[in-house]
Design an enzyme around this catalytic site. Sequence first.
Site, PDB file in Angstrom:
ATOM      1  N   ASP A  39       0.832  -1.210   0.000  1.00 41.48           N
ATOM      2  CA  ASP A  39       0.000   0.000   0.000  1.00 41.48           C
ATOM      3  C   ASP A  39       0.860   1.250   0.000  1.00 41.48           C
ATOM      4  O   ASP A  39       0.588   2.224  -0.691  1.00 41.48           O
ATOM      5  CB  ASP A  39      -0.883   0.020   1.249  1.00 41.48           C
ATOM      6  CG  ASP A  39      -1.998  -1.023   1.162  1.00 41.48           C
ATOM      7  OD1 ASP A  39      -2.571  -1.357   2.193  1.00 41.48           O
ATOM      8  OD2 ASP A  39      -2.252  -1.506   0.032  1.00 41.48           O
ATOM      9  N   TYR A  42       2.014   2.109  -3.373  1.00 41.28           N
ATOM     10  CA  TYR A  42       0.909   2.658  -4.169  1.00 41.28           C
ATOM     11  C   TYR A  42       0.657   4.111  -3.750  1.00 41.28           C
ATOM     12  O   TYR A  42       0.611   5.015  -4.585  1.00 41.28           O
ATOM     13  CB  TYR A  42      -0.364   1.825  -3.962  1.00 41.28           C
ATOM     14  CG  TYR A  42      -1.541   2.343  -4.776  1.00 41.28           C
ATOM     15  CD1 TYR A  42      -2.381   3.338  -4.273  1.00 41.28           C
ATOM     16  CD2 TYR A  42      -1.761   1.880  -6.059  1.00 41.28           C
ATOM     17  CE1 TYR A  42      -3.427   3.846  -5.023  1.00 41.28           C
ATOM     18  CE2 TYR A  42      -2.820   2.372  -6.825  1.00 41.28           C
ATOM     19  CZ  TYR A  42      -3.649   3.358  -6.296  1.00 41.28           C
ATOM     20  OH  TYR A  42      -4.678   3.864  -7.049  1.00 41.28           O
ATOM     21  N   MET A  89     -20.342  22.592   0.168  1.00 39.81           N
ATOM     22  CA  MET A  89     -21.084  23.825   0.445  1.00 39.81           C
ATOM     23  C   MET A  89     -21.107  24.656  -0.834  1.00 39.81           C
ATOM     24  O   MET A  89     -20.142  24.668  -1.588  1.00 39.81           O
ATOM     25  CB  MET A  89     -20.328  24.564   1.558  1.00 39.81           C
ATOM     26  CG  MET A  89     -20.905  25.843   1.992  1.00 39.81           C
ATOM     27  SD  MET A  89     -20.228  26.393   3.581  1.00 39.81           S
ATOM     28  CE  MET A  89     -18.547  25.903   3.503  1.00 39.81           C
ATOM     29  N   GLU A 118     -17.779  32.572  10.001  1.00 42.04           N
ATOM     30  CA  GLU A 118     -16.559  31.870  10.416  1.00 42.04           C
ATOM     31  C   GLU A 118     -15.542  31.812   9.282  1.00 42.04           C
ATOM     32  O   GLU A 118     -15.930  31.844   8.109  1.00 42.04           O
ATOM     33  CB  GLU A 118     -16.928  30.442  10.857  1.00 42.04           C
ATOM     34  CG  GLU A 118     -18.030  30.428  11.927  1.00 42.04           C
ATOM     35  CD  GLU A 118     -18.623  29.041  12.156  1.00 42.04           C
ATOM     36  OE1 GLU A 118     -18.011  28.031  11.753  1.00 42.04           O
ATOM     37  OE2 GLU A 118     -19.726  28.977  12.753  1.00 42.04           O
ATOM     38  N   LYS A 120     -13.124  30.158   6.611  1.00 41.94           N
ATOM     39  CA  LYS A 120     -13.126  28.878   5.886  1.00 41.94           C
ATOM     40  C   LYS A 120     -11.685  28.382   5.815  1.00 41.94           C
ATOM     41  O   LYS A 120     -10.868  28.907   5.084  1.00 41.94           O
ATOM     42  CB  LYS A 120     -13.707  29.050   4.486  1.00 41.94           C
ATOM     43  CG  LYS A 120     -13.959  27.717   3.799  1.00 41.94           C
ATOM     44  CD  LYS A 120     -14.784  27.881   2.529  1.00 41.94           C
ATOM     45  CE  LYS A 120     -15.117  26.531   1.895  1.00 41.94           C
ATOM     46  NZ  LYS A 120     -13.936  25.687   1.616  1.00 41.94           N
ATOM     47  N   ARG A 141     -13.809  12.927   4.649  1.00 39.48           N
ATOM     48  CA  ARG A 141     -15.117  13.150   4.006  1.00 39.48           C
ATOM     49  C   ARG A 141     -15.358  12.112   2.920  1.00 39.48           C
ATOM     50  O   ARG A 141     -16.464  11.614   2.754  1.00 39.48           O
ATOM     51  CB  ARG A 141     -15.127  14.563   3.404  1.00 39.48           C
ATOM     52  CG  ARG A 141     -16.402  14.942   2.700  1.00 39.48           C
ATOM     53  CD  ARG A 141     -16.343  16.384   2.202  1.00 39.48           C
ATOM     54  NE  ARG A 141     -17.479  16.676   1.386  1.00 39.48           N
ATOM     55  CZ  ARG A 141     -17.599  16.306   0.100  1.00 39.48           C
ATOM     56  NH1 ARG A 141     -16.617  15.657  -0.474  1.00 39.48           N
ATOM     57  NH2 ARG A 141     -18.682  16.588  -0.582  1.00 39.48           N
ATOM     58  N   GLU A 175     -12.120  20.854  10.371  1.00 37.65           N
ATOM     59  CA  GLU A 175     -11.139  20.881   9.280  1.00 37.65           C
ATOM     60  C   GLU A 175      -9.760  20.563   9.848  1.00 37.65           C
ATOM     61  O   GLU A 175      -9.357  21.112  10.876  1.00 37.65           O
ATOM     62  CB  GLU A 175     -11.136  22.296   8.663  1.00 37.65           C
ATOM     63  CG  GLU A 175     -10.619  22.356   7.261  1.00 37.65           C
ATOM     64  CD  GLU A 175     -11.680  21.902   6.238  1.00 37.65           C
ATOM     65  OE1 GLU A 175     -12.846  21.681   6.622  1.00 37.65           O
ATOM     66  OE2 GLU A 175     -11.312  21.763   5.071  1.00 37.65           O
ATOM     67  N   LYS A 315     -15.975  33.009  -1.207  1.00 36.46           N
ATOM     68  CA  LYS A 315     -14.588  32.646  -1.507  1.00 36.46           C
ATOM     69  C   LYS A 315     -13.788  33.899  -1.819  1.00 36.46           C
ATOM     70  O   LYS A 315     -14.244  34.775  -2.579  1.00 36.46           O
ATOM     71  CB  LYS A 315     -14.518  31.697  -2.715  1.00 36.46           C
ATOM     72  CG  LYS A 315     -15.244  30.364  -2.536  1.00 36.46           C
ATOM     73  CD  LYS A 315     -14.713  29.519  -1.408  1.00 36.46           C
ATOM     74  CE  LYS A 315     -13.532  28.667  -1.787  1.00 36.46           C
ATOM     75  NZ  LYS A 315     -13.782  27.568  -2.721  1.00 36.46           N
TER      76      LYS A 315
HETATM   77  N1  LIG Z   1     -16.276  27.201   9.970  1.00 36.38           N
HETATM   78  C1  LIG Z   1     -16.771  26.325   9.081  1.00 36.38           C
HETATM   79  O1  LIG Z   1     -17.919  25.938   9.075  1.00 36.38           O
HETATM   80  C2  LIG Z   1     -15.871  25.781   8.034  1.00 36.38           C
HETATM   81  C3  LIG Z   1     -14.523  26.140   8.062  1.00 36.38           C
HETATM   82  N2  LIG Z   1     -13.680  25.680   7.127  1.00 36.38           N
HETATM   83  C4  LIG Z   1     -14.104  24.844   6.141  1.00 36.38           C
HETATM   84  N3  LIG Z   1     -13.200  24.412   5.220  1.00 36.38           N
HETATM   85  C5  LIG Z   1     -15.450  24.422   6.064  1.00 36.38           C
HETATM   86  C6  LIG Z   1     -16.055  23.527   5.127  1.00 36.38           C
HETATM   87  C7  LIG Z   1     -17.367  23.346   5.378  1.00 36.38           C
HETATM   88 BR1  LIG Z   1     -18.519  22.189   4.381  1.00 36.38          BR
HETATM   89  S1  LIG Z   1     -17.900  24.239   6.739  1.00 36.38           S
HETATM   90  C8  LIG Z   1     -16.323  24.906   7.020  1.00 36.38           C
END
Ligand SMILES: NC(=O)c1cnc(N)c2cc(Br)sc12
Length: 323
Positions: A39, A42, A89, A118, A120, A141, A175, A315
């Site tokens: 493994d 691989y 999301m 929050e 990301k 996931r 995360e 984003k």
């Molecule tokens: N604070 C959050 O909810 C959050 C933070 N960072 C991320 N990469 C993600 C992804 C999802 Br799906 S929720 C979330």
Amino acid sequence: KPVSAYSATEASEKAKELRQTLSKYSAAYYTKDAPLVEDSTYDALYRDLQDLEGAFPDIITPDSPTQKVGGDVLPGFTKVTHSIPMLSMGDVFSFDELREWDTRLRGNTDAEVAYSTELKIDGLAIDLVYEKGQFVLGSTRGDGNIGEDITKNLLTVAGIPKTLKEPLNIEVRGECYMPKAAFEALNQKRELAGQPVFANPRNAAAGSLRQLDTQVTKSRQLAVFMYFITKPDTLTVTTQTQALATLADLGFAVNPNSRLCATVDDVIAYIEEKTPLRDNLAYGIDGVVLKVNDLALQQQLGNTVKVPRWEIAYKFPPEEAHT
Ligand SMILES: NC(=O)c1cnc(N)c2cc(Br)sc12
């Protein structure tokens, strides 16, 4: 040799060779009883292909093993079926789109709407299951329904308590990421060792977590920010802000930058306040997440086929290429 030493042509040829080798190995792994290679061999070749594709995205072909829908489950890992799907999301790329999303959402309910806002985190999503307060199962996931059992590896990650302060049966999500400093140090080490460097901290975190060798994971200084309790009704938690506070009380690492915003204008003010701080953060972020704060209202709004209706990711524009 390091990915940076490849010309585009060499990278394309090397990638073709890796794809052929990997599909030969995975065919043997899944169809014959005797895999052709360990493994770890691989996984190393798979990672080399990922690194090459990360550095030369236009050599990626649809049939590349790295392109399987929703991130395939690597051989060598036990599969885990998630109790509740780990959805991705929806995302928006401008304040105008964000306002449209907010207007549409408020049109869907008469209830008061406030957002837990929050950061990301640019890492990979993980799911942690605790029974009677003991960490018993950690998974990636995967494709959203089926992930990989990476419990052993997660036991080496900072911010994940092995035992909670209360003997709860609880499942939490967050995360896993590689701090920027750890990423720079790792790539320098790999460069010196003539190994392919990782394209970005997210790839490095994924490659470090989806490792069959736990000692390698342990050496990668990974960390987490947790942000979601999948079964809050076992607790007196009715809002996302309470969920974050509860996660912190239970001993999980929780990102300190969340804020309750009553309007989308407040969210935009938060985004404008946090965007200039991005480069100074010790970890990568690729946007801001808005979630309807009231958990019952989240359930009422529900999900579309692919993504929740009650949360959205704003984003950031792609960062100018780092020199
Ligand atoms: N604070 C959050 O909810 C959050 C933070 N960072 C991320 N990469 C993600 C992804 C999802 Br799906 S929720 C979330």
